[in-house]
Design a protein around this motif. Sequence first.
Motif, PDB file in Angstrom:
ATOM      1  N   SER A 137       4.871  -1.407   7.758  1.00 34.81           N
ATOM      2  CA  SER A 137       3.873  -1.692   6.720  1.00 34.81           C
ATOM      3  C   SER A 137       2.494  -1.952   7.300  1.00 34.81           C
ATOM      4  N   LEU A 138       2.436  -2.759   8.355  1.00 32.85           N
ATOM      5  CA  LEU A 138       1.146  -3.065   8.961  1.00 32.85           C
ATOM      6  C   LEU A 138       0.423  -1.793   9.388  1.00 32.85           C
ATOM      7  N   GLY A 139       1.156  -0.909  10.038  1.00 30.61           N
ATOM      8  CA  GLY A 139       0.556   0.328  10.510  1.00 30.61           C
ATOM      9  C   GLY A 139       0.062   1.196   9.364  1.00 30.61           C
ATOM     10  N   VAL A 140       0.864   1.270   8.324  1.00 34.16           N
ATOM     11  CA  VAL A 140       0.483   2.077   7.163  1.00 34.16           C
ATOM     12  C   VAL A 140      -0.800   1.530   6.550  1.00 34.16           C
ATOM     13  N   LEU A 141      -0.845   0.235   6.420  1.00 34.28           N
ATOM     14  CA  LEU A 141      -2.017  -0.396   5.821  1.00 34.28           C
ATOM     15  C   LEU A 141      -3.273  -0.086   6.627  1.00 34.28           C
ATOM     16  N   ARG A 142      -3.136  -0.099   7.902  1.00 39.21           N
ATOM     17  CA  ARG A 142      -4.294   0.177   8.740  1.00 39.21           C
ATOM     18  C   ARG A 142      -4.783   1.613   8.520  1.00 39.21           C
ATOM     19  N   VAL A 143      -3.865   2.545   8.543  1.00 39.41           N
ATOM     20  CA  VAL A 143      -4.240   3.953   8.357  1.00 39.41           C
ATOM     21  C   VAL A 143      -4.911   4.149   7.003  1.00 39.41           C
ATOM     22  N   VAL A 144      -4.307   3.569   5.998  1.00 36.31           N
ATOM     23  CA  VAL A 144      -4.850   3.700   4.651  1.00 36.31           C
ATOM     24  C   VAL A 144      -6.297   3.193   4.619  1.00 36.31           C
ATOM     25  N   SER A 145      -6.500   2.052   5.265  1.00 35.92           N
ATOM     26  CA  SER A 145      -7.836   1.470   5.289  1.00 35.92           C
ATOM     27  C   SER A 145      -8.803   2.337   6.087  1.00 35.92           C
ATOM     28  N   GLU A 146      -8.352   2.810   7.213  1.00 38.14           N
ATOM     29  CA  GLU A 146      -9.224   3.625   8.058  1.00 38.14           C
ATOM     30  C   GLU A 146      -9.594   4.946   7.413  1.00 38.14           C
ATOM     31  N   ARG A 147      -8.698   5.468   6.605  1.00 40.84           N
ATOM     32  CA  ARG A 147      -8.987   6.745   5.959  1.00 40.84           C
ATOM     33  C   ARG A 147      -9.778   6.538   4.661  1.00 40.84           C
ATOM     34  N   GLY A 148     -10.048   5.297   4.368  1.00 45.54           N
ATOM     35  CA  GLY A 148     -10.825   5.030   3.174  1.00 45.54           C
ATOM     36  C   GLY A 148     -10.071   5.352   1.891  1.00 45.54           C
ATOM     37  N   ILE A 149      -8.772   5.287   2.002  1.00 42.91           N
ATOM     38  CA  ILE A 149      -7.952   5.581   0.827  1.00 42.91           C
ATOM     39  C   ILE A 149      -7.819   4.321  -0.019  1.00 42.91           C
ATOM     40  N   SER A 150      -7.984   4.461  -1.300  1.00 45.98           N
ATOM     41  CA  SER A 150      -7.888   3.300  -2.170  1.00 45.98           C
ATOM     42  C   SER A 150      -6.495   3.175  -2.777  1.00 45.98           C
ATOM     43  N   VAL A 151      -5.940   2.000  -2.615  1.00 42.33           N
ATOM     44  CA  VAL A 151      -4.621   1.710  -3.183  1.00 42.33           C
ATOM     45  C   VAL A 151      -4.822   0.822  -4.391  1.00 42.33           C
ATOM     46  N   PRO A 152      -4.290   1.122  -5.550  1.00 45.63           N
ATOM     47  CA  PRO A 152      -3.373   2.226  -5.824  1.00 45.63           C
ATOM     48  C   PRO A 152      -4.066   3.463  -6.414  1.00 45.63           C
ATOM     49  N   ASP A 153      -5.380   3.471  -6.457  1.00 47.02           N
ATOM     50  CA  ASP A 153      -6.047   4.602  -7.106  1.00 47.02           C
ATOM     51  C   ASP A 153      -5.723   5.950  -6.469  1.00 47.02           C
ATOM     52  N   ASP A 154      -5.897   6.031  -5.168  1.00 47.38           N
ATOM     53  CA  ASP A 154      -5.626   7.300  -4.502  1.00 47.38           C
ATOM     54  C   ASP A 154      -4.174   7.443  -4.076  1.00 47.38           C
ATOM     55  N   LEU A 155      -3.562   6.314  -3.868  1.00 43.99           N
ATOM     56  CA  LEU A 155      -2.202   6.340  -3.322  1.00 43.99           C
ATOM     57  C   LEU A 155      -1.442   5.084  -3.750  1.00 43.99           C
ATOM     58  N   SER A 156      -0.247   5.298  -4.236  1.00 40.99           N
ATOM     59  CA  SER A 156       0.586   4.147  -4.580  1.00 40.99           C
ATOM     60  C   SER A 156       1.407   3.765  -3.354  1.00 40.99           C
ATOM     61  N   LEU A 157       1.599   2.462  -3.187  1.00 46.61           N
ATOM     62  CA  LEU A 157       2.303   1.976  -2.002  1.00 46.61           C
ATOM     63  C   LEU A 157       3.421   1.034  -2.446  1.00 46.61           C
ATOM     64  N   LEU A 158       4.620   1.307  -1.967  1.00 46.93           N
ATOM     65  CA  LEU A 158       5.735   0.425  -2.276  1.00 46.93           C
ATOM     66  C   LEU A 158       6.416   0.065  -0.963  1.00 46.93           C
ATOM     67  N   CYS A 159       6.581  -1.221  -0.709  1.00 48.66           N
ATOM     68  CA  CYS A 159       7.182  -1.643   0.555  1.00 48.66           C
ATOM     69  C   CYS A 159       8.609  -2.126   0.368  1.00 48.66           C
ATOM     70  N   TYR A 160       9.223  -2.481   1.488  1.00 47.06           N
ATOM     71  CA  TYR A 160      10.616  -2.917   1.469  1.00 47.06           C
ATOM     72  C   TYR A 160      10.724  -4.218   2.240  1.00 47.06           C
ATOM     73  N   GLU A 161      11.506  -5.151   1.762  1.00 51.89           N
ATOM     74  CA  GLU A 161      11.664  -6.482   2.355  1.00 51.89           C
ATOM     75  C   GLU A 161      10.392  -7.264   2.121  1.00 51.89           C
ATOM     76  N   ASP A 162      10.453  -8.257   1.295  1.00 48.82           N
ATOM     77  CA  ASP A 162       9.245  -9.022   0.980  1.00 48.82           C
ATOM     78  C   ASP A 162       8.869  -9.971   2.113  1.00 48.82           C
ATOM     79  N   THR A 163       7.601 -10.262   2.186  1.00 47.33           N
ATOM     80  CA  THR A 163       7.098 -11.197   3.177  1.00 47.33           C
ATOM     81  C   THR A 163       5.856 -11.838   2.554  1.00 47.33           C
ATOM     82  N   PRO A 164       5.616 -13.107   2.858  1.00 49.56           N
ATOM     83  CA  PRO A 164       4.529 -13.817   2.178  1.00 49.56           C
ATOM     84  C   PRO A 164       3.206 -13.055   2.136  1.00 49.56           C
ATOM     85  N   TRP A 165       2.834 -12.433   3.240  1.00 48.39           N
ATOM     86  CA  TRP A 165       1.503 -11.825   3.212  1.00 48.39           C
ATOM     87  C   TRP A 165       1.405 -10.593   2.330  1.00 48.39           C
TER      88      TRP A 165
END
Lengths: 354, 354
Positions: A268-296
């Motif tokens: 998840s951390l890596g994905v978030l970084r790429v998304v941010s670096e590519r200037g992709i807006s979540v969820p407008d440009d891309l929907s993101l669903l993760c697995y295993e919840d964590t506080p952050w």
Amino acid sequence: METFPKKPAKPRAEKTRVGAVTLRDVARVANVSVATASRALTGTGLASAETQKRLIQVAADLGYRPNTFARGLKTKSSKLIGLAIHNLENASFRVLAEVVQTRMRALGYEVILSITSDDPGQERSTLATLADHSIDGLIVVPTGANGPQLLGLENAGIPVVCVVRRDEGALLESVLAADPEGAYAGTRHLLALGHRRIGLIVGREDTTSGKERLAGYLRALHEAGLPVDRALIHHGRYVPETGVTAANALLALKEPPTALFVANHESSLGVLRVVSERGISVPDDLSLLCYEDTPWFEWQRPALSVVDSGASEMANLVVDRLMQRIGGAANGGREYRVGVRLIERASCRALEGR
Amino acid sequence: METFPKKPAKPRAEKTRVGAVTLRDVARVANVSVATASRALTGTGLASAETQKRLIQVAADLGYRPNTFARGLKTKSSKLIGLAIHNLENASFRVLAEVVQTRMRALGYEVILSITSDDPGQERSTLATLADHSIDGLIVVPTGANGPQLLGLENAGIPVVCVVRRDEGALLESVLAADPEGAYAGTRHLLALGHRRIGLIVGREDTTSGKERLAGYLRALHEAGLPVDRALIHHGRYVPETGVTAANALLALKEPPTALFVANHESSLGVLRVVSERGISVPDDLSLLCYEDTPWFEWQRPALSVVDSGASEMANLVVDRLMQRIGGAANGGREYRVGVRLIERASCRALEGR
DNA sequence: CTGTTAGCGCTTTCAT
DNA sequence: ATGAAAGCGCTAACAG
């Protein structure tokens, strides 16, 4: 084994607190035999309610604390349980450690923590050491390579319960997440939102969780009558870097996915970084669903929707199972699954014109 | 104490593995007395090099494993050390647990994990239980309310070393972060970048770390000849919510800070959320400097600059100190400080026209 | 219901 | 250098 310089042991307070009060002392003061004192204090055997009350009082007054070694020598029980897990960084493992230790303490047990780094060698040696300490039970996230040793513990009378992962090579009681259903539910959620090209980032196919989550994803697709595009599926180790590689590959596709299902928690951390670096807006440009919840995930903006695999529920269940086993229940080799729960936050949106 | 139904103990594999090989067995096979066997195997006492080699061989062949209880009964040593920490969520504590357990295992010790939730009551009871288990040493992040008990362990011959926090009420060896210098260095960094209005989010003033970090911040300001604006300083508990409250208050100021020094680790998440929700760009609109490094600070975009307080170095040092103490070194009541390190990433920028 | 007694497996004097 | 023997503190038969 790492060595350490041993100073010539300066005179220091003796390890045996001078005059540590023993059962004999208690018995003497109370004018009974040690046997009676033992029975009264342990509650086992028969002791007149009155003597019992008196002994407990005397023991408290004297500050008597039973000697664990002496007791263990007789009873073979250490009131220690082992917890062998891969690491403390993964959210599920961390919660597992916290819950197990808290509940076990409440049950009168202490837990010996052992980090295996998912390394069979370390697991093997730690298993031996824990056995040496006569643990009363073991909760383990198995590497999968030491089934025989795990069974060995069972045969030595030490109940073993696996959690999160299962050891395919041994018929051990296991508490697992409902991974197939979880991935299925997550994919269905995205599908229901109108997504048709759903990228999947998941664990390697040689891990049970990797296999099962992939299966859930595929089933949802099949049921929806959608073709499977292998280019949308990315397997990788449970590390953030996997997320980087996968997200970059997925987003560079001619026809990129409109939604990403990150079913490899660590990624998840890596994905978030790429998304941010590519200037992709979540969820407008891309929907993101993760697995295993964590506080952050919840603190993140947008807050990340997630398929919660129920780490604390697993932890509680595994404690329950272990206690049953310690209480005498036989090893059913049974497998328990804790259901997942979809937590919708703000990282997935419905696709226009669906 | 939580109770648990005890099944009528079905016949199950005996806890004592049938025919567990004892020292007597080894001695018999090797044709020596148990005494000789003991000496040969423990390396203590004198045993002819030859018998020693032979005994070791025989023991290995027979799969002999010394009984921890019996040994402990004589030696008073359990080869167990206690680790009592507030939680596993804080990055420093987590690293502490990982490093301590890994190093201790390499040194031949296992670690009993105990989570205190920073609650004096839990700490007190856990201290007693750990003592009952005859731990050979204790590493503790003290709550500060149980100095006498900690000293009691010392008097009972159990070395105690504090880490991360110090117990003001007891003269115990302690391994701490260089908090005053850390906050000073961080503030200086921001100052050097041209910032003049620097917001500080820090722990409560009744905690040592809160006090010390505030002091470092103030010192840097004074040295720079800058006035202290109390409105820029926000104290709070170590939770994400503190970051939310603080950031909102700080950013709503008529003359808001150009930089934020988040010296309350747990608050970082909350601050990040507020920054994101307010559409503030880091570092363009606001420079952000955090305290205590954690993996996700690096994955964040922009990557978060940080004053790393050296959790793993503290962990290693505390293990070293404890081993020295176990080896016989006296309690010097000395305090060790691990220096901080400024890690510049991408969340701080130089102010124009400085 | 209580006391006596025999170890649990190991380390450690004390002899030899 | 090795053996014999005495416990470490406790629990669990076994009597009473």
